[in-house]
Scaffold this active site. Sequence first.
Site, PDB file in Angstrom:
ATOM      1  N   HIS A   1       0.865  -1.180   0.000  1.00 44.96           N
ATOM      2  CA  HIS A   1       0.000   0.000   0.000  1.00 44.96           C
ATOM      3  C   HIS A   1       0.907   1.238   0.000  1.00 44.96           C
ATOM      4  O   HIS A   1       2.021   1.191   0.517  1.00 44.96           O
ATOM      5  CB  HIS A   1      -0.842  -0.048   1.277  1.00 44.96           C
ATOM      6  CG  HIS A   1      -1.928   0.976   1.377  1.00 44.96           C
ATOM      7  ND1 HIS A   1      -1.681   2.280   1.722  1.00 44.96           N
ATOM      8  CD2 HIS A   1      -3.269   0.871   1.202  1.00 44.96           C
ATOM      9  CE1 HIS A   1      -2.834   2.947   1.757  1.00 44.96           C
ATOM     10  NE2 HIS A   1      -3.809   2.116   1.442  1.00 44.96           N
TER      11      HIS A   1
ATOM     12  N   ASP B   1       2.867  -4.812   7.952  1.00 44.41           N
ATOM     13  CA  ASP B   1       1.621  -4.062   7.772  1.00 44.41           C
ATOM     14  C   ASP B   1       0.476  -5.065   7.889  1.00 44.41           C
ATOM     15  O   ASP B   1       0.230  -5.849   6.975  1.00 44.41           O
ATOM     16  CB  ASP B   1       1.640  -3.381   6.404  1.00 44.41           C
ATOM     17  CG  ASP B   1       0.299  -2.742   6.045  1.00 44.41           C
ATOM     18  OD1 ASP B   1      -0.677  -2.886   6.817  1.00 44.41           O
ATOM     19  OD2 ASP B   1       0.225  -2.109   4.971  1.00 44.41           O
TER      20      ASP B   1
ATOM     21  N   GLN C   1      -4.655  -5.568   6.647  1.00 42.39           N
ATOM     22  CA  GLN C   1      -5.600  -6.482   6.003  1.00 42.39           C
ATOM     23  C   GLN C   1      -5.544  -7.890   6.589  1.00 42.39           C
ATOM     24  O   GLN C   1      -6.200  -8.792   6.078  1.00 42.39           O
ATOM     25  CB  GLN C   1      -5.342  -6.543   4.491  1.00 42.39           C
ATOM     26  CG  GLN C   1      -5.457  -5.200   3.781  1.00 42.39           C
ATOM     27  CD  GLN C   1      -6.876  -4.644   3.785  1.00 42.39           C
ATOM     28  OE1 GLN C   1      -7.847  -5.360   4.066  1.00 42.39           O
ATOM     29  NE2 GLN C   1      -7.001  -3.360   3.486  1.00 42.39           N
TER      30      GLN C   1
END
Lengths: 163, 427
Positions: B128, B205, B208
């Site tokens: 992202h 990260d 999600q």
Amino acid sequence: MVGDAGGAGLDELYREIILEHYRSPRRKRHLEAPNRHADGSNPLCGDQIEVEAQVDDGRVADVGFTGQGCSISQASASLMSDYVVGKPVGDALAAVGAFQQMMTTGEAPAGVDLGDIEALLGVAKFPVRVKCASLGWKTLEQALKRGGDASEATPVTTDERSM
Amino acid sequence: MTLERRVFDIRSIRRDFPILKREVHGKPLVYLDNAATSQKPVQVIAEITRYYRDTNANIHRGVHTLSQEATQQYEDVREQVRALIGGGRPEEVVYTSGTTMSLNLVARGWARHRLRAGDEVVLTEIEHHSNIVPWQQLRDEVGIVLRFIPMLADGTLDMEAARRLIGPRTRLLSVTHVSNALGTIVPVRELADLAHAQGALVCVDGAQSVPHMPVDVTELGADFLAFSGHKMLGPTGTGVLWARHEILEEMEPLFGGGDMILTVTLEESTWNEIPYRFEAGTPNIEGVIALGKAIDYLTALGMDAVRTHEVELLDYALRRLGDVPGVTLFGPPDAQRRGGVVSFDLEGVHPHDIGQVLDSHGVAVRTGHHCAQPVMAALRVPATARASFYIYNTPEEVDALAEAVSDAARFFGGPTTGAARGAAHGG
């Protein structure tokens, strides 16, 4: 046509003439000898356009566009290109202004007959799509206003949020 | 597929989400934009109201009862977060405004002070933008070198390249656990072992993954884990940076101000202990406390069950959408190897137009580059349409999605060269 989506005003957005221009865009090609040029890009949507024009004696002798984008952006650029060819540069720029006014007010502009372009009136009711319809016009405006020197310009965008 | 076969009682779950009763353009809302943000259950919504009606006070400041209650409720959520992700201590949980701030805190608070010109940070092509841009800013400022593990055609990472790119100059590997654009589940542990063998740290990260599957920082090999509250039933403006406490101890705060200091004179200040030194000013108190209710909700369902439910939906969606003429599916073909995200395009129809027609059917999906422009560049598409699932979605909603996509194909004239498409798979 669209299943049972009439309630969302889809038919108003996607008028038949818009779909027709999307499927068979006019003047979507490079010119042999353009003397005006500008790039446009709405990164959030993935719309990209390049507008070329050949201006002779203050008249738009020819216009072409290339690139990719949604039906609204492509049909709008196609309708625009058809409209401005043969017109004095001043009239073409006035049409850009009239188009932007139409997108803002949702009404056909007074004093200028945009013909088939008025099929894009419904876009004004879909605020997120106005930037799609405007991209080709803003790019043409930059090409015509900037004259022949287009080497260092940043692409036009009608998308204020590109991240 | 029917509702009765689900891993949990989906009818009762749906009753907890008031927004799912909404209609959009006269159709029942089919909310499939969960990778952008999740909807909120009444338990979370009610908690925000309860906090303001019963407790509202500033934290860490007052001896009065309300302040102490607010402080206790706010602090209790740290332990809930720790338990959810398997961290060592509650003070390893730093509250942030979301994943973006968490990743910027790693870049500014840790890397900015630890890395020098020539040090390498390894990222991937499927990140992202929030795990790319802070590192580009740091590169321009400090002179670090960025390396990107490339994506293969199926949306997975080129692990051969990863083995070459992670080397003695690598100081940090910062990598997504699940791609927001494609759903790819990244083999974080395998990459983390490579990085740790070179003495580098590992930042994950989890935006999600934490909302959608069991995540354990030790099993992952994470030294940092960033995620957002609003993608996991919590309020917007909540997020977490978890890091091992010895790493947090050596990090610098991003902001100076109230609550992050121990002592202040006119000449200098000393920092408060972790995690408070990273939480300057009055934070999103009601958001954090309501996030606690979101974690309660997910924990009661069980993260294994959440994952099982999503894999079933995803498997069904891949088959249903794959059967629509002209559809190209992106990302790994196997539902077991991806999160609950389906990215697709439709021959001859721009994703923006797909999204518009779907909206007219009440179906909410994301269209565009998904804040992952390098992924779009690698796929050689300007944009995709993306459906993403969560605990309250049903197979019937997948049917509605597939039917709406078929309608978009009909509306725009249908595929013209459908037979030539589908090189990615399933087209």
